[in-house]
Design a protein around this motif. Sequence first.
Motif: not given
Length: 85
Positions: A30-45, A49-55
């Motif tokens: 899912t899109v949410g699973e992909f976003e969670a993986l990218v956020a984890h790997r990018a260190g978006a805390v 940071a999560r809002r910017q990553l999402h956009a």
Amino acid sequence: MGLDIVEMVLAVEREFGIDLPDAELAPVRTVGEFEALVAHRAGAVGAEARRQLHARLIDIIVRETGAAPERLVPEAHFHRDLGIG
């Protein structure tokens, strides 16, 4: 993995300066699973940071796959709901 997914993953890796190993991508559906993986790997805390990553991530998915932005909700399944992959 379809060509559109591969191109999307490569674009995300370039944009965020990360590596998304196949073993970590394999269970992502899912899109949410992909976003969670990218956020984890990018260190978006943090919320900002999560809002910017999402956009940025939504922009990449739209650009690389042609998916309609309004359909890119967390529970959207790439293959079943979006026809990607």
